[in-house]
Design an enzyme around this catalytic site. Sequence first.
Site, mmCIF file in Angstrom:
data_model
loop_
_atom_site.group_PDB
_atom_site.id
_atom_site.type_symbol
_atom_site.label_atom_id
_atom_site.label_comp_id
_atom_site.label_asym_id
_atom_site.label_seq_id
_atom_site.Cartn_x
_atom_site.Cartn_y
_atom_site.Cartn_z
ATOM 1 C CG HIS A 79 8.087 -48.602 0.340
ATOM 2 N ND1 HIS A 79 6.740 -48.417 0.486
ATOM 3 C CD2 HIS A 79 8.561 -47.430 -0.159
ATOM 4 C CE1 HIS A 79 6.430 -47.176 0.105
ATOM 5 N NE2 HIS A 79 7.507 -46.558 -0.311
ATOM 6 C CG ASP A 110 7.129 -39.018 -1.192
ATOM 7 O OD1 ASP A 110 6.225 -39.665 -1.748
ATOM 8 O OD2 ASP A 110 8.012 -39.546 -0.490
ATOM 9 C CG HIS A 139 8.289 -47.961 4.208
ATOM 10 N ND1 HIS A 139 9.543 -47.912 3.642
ATOM 11 C CD2 HIS A 139 7.692 -46.798 3.892
ATOM 12 C CE1 HIS A 139 9.688 -46.758 3.013
ATOM 13 N NE2 HIS A 139 8.578 -46.055 3.159
ATOM 14 C CD GLU A 176 10.258 -44.273 -2.295
ATOM 15 O OE1 GLU A 176 10.150 -43.038 -2.294
ATOM 16 O OE2 GLU A 176 9.838 -44.982 -1.372
ATOM 17 C CG ASP A 213 4.587 -43.801 -1.612
ATOM 18 O OD1 ASP A 213 4.774 -42.625 -1.941
ATOM 19 O OD2 ASP A 213 5.316 -44.420 -0.799
ATOM 20 C CD GLU A 251 7.172 -43.561 -3.851
ATOM 21 O OE1 GLU A 251 7.238 -42.397 -3.411
ATOM 22 O OE2 GLU A 251 7.117 -44.562 -3.124
HETATM 23 CO CO LIG Z 1 7.456 -44.418 -1.050
#
Ligand SMILES: [Co+2]
Length: 295
Positions: A153, A82, A161, A186, A93, A281
């Site tokens: 998010h 990640d 976030h 995600e 992200d 994600e």
């Molecule tokens: Co994320």
Amino acid sequence: MVEQQSIKSGQITREMRAWVRENVQPGDGYLPTCESIEREIVARGGSPAFPTGIGVNDVTAHYSPQGGDQSTFNEKDLIKIDFGVHIEGYLTDTSVTLTFNPDHEAIIEATERALKAAIETLKKDKRTGEIGRVVYHEASKYGFRTIENLTGHTVDRYVVHAGRSVPNVYTPGAQQLRTGDVVAIEPFLTPKSAAGYVVDSPVETIFSVLLRKNTGDRELDAFLAKVWDERKTLPFTPRWYADEYGEAKLGSILKQLVKKRIVRSYPTLVEASGNPVAQFEHTEALETDGIVVLT
Ligand SMILES: [Co+2]
């Protein structure tokens, strides 16, 4: 209009996803893998939006290896990587799950399909509860369930976030996304027989500054000034400061700042029943005339 910095950041995350798929091999160490990813992000003109996360098997989120971590990937593992990129605080992200174990291929494929279905839904429906329903439905179709207490998010400048969440289960009355939002979706999938939620482990490797405030302690304030200058409210990991401060000193500084609620920590999250978890994600920008998948 999507900011140019977000578009460029997304291009780097895309290149880095390809880099991860090409380069990560069994036997590689978690630590050198993270260091390489972060170096490659910088070489492409970005900065890490948060410390690179390595989630192997039931380790689901918020683990970034520190100096001395000798762990290596093995052929049986389900490996989640990640990572994110920011340019002047505009961030994207993303995450990929890889394996060298054919037994894990089904969960990987189902998770990719769940993310795809979520993005298709987002094109016509901005209700986050609806996206959660679709993700859960897609997971069930292939014999999996979702991790119910982890969500996607919205993101903001220097904020990973931001206000709104995108659940991975049906959530009646959940929030709506809006034009202008940038959102990371995600899905996390685990076998149907698993508990289906994550719990905190005692391991803490990721932190962020909550308040830019002086404590009156010279050492703490110097550390805060440095982190704020480099990261603002973006997460950081002790590994990035260990050479300068030494691990013991750094541990004590962080402990004091967390206690004063100036810095927060993000405990490593593990699946409650010890089952493997897969995650994919992507970050999307919601425009008036549709959505742009940035990553
Ligand atoms: Co994320």
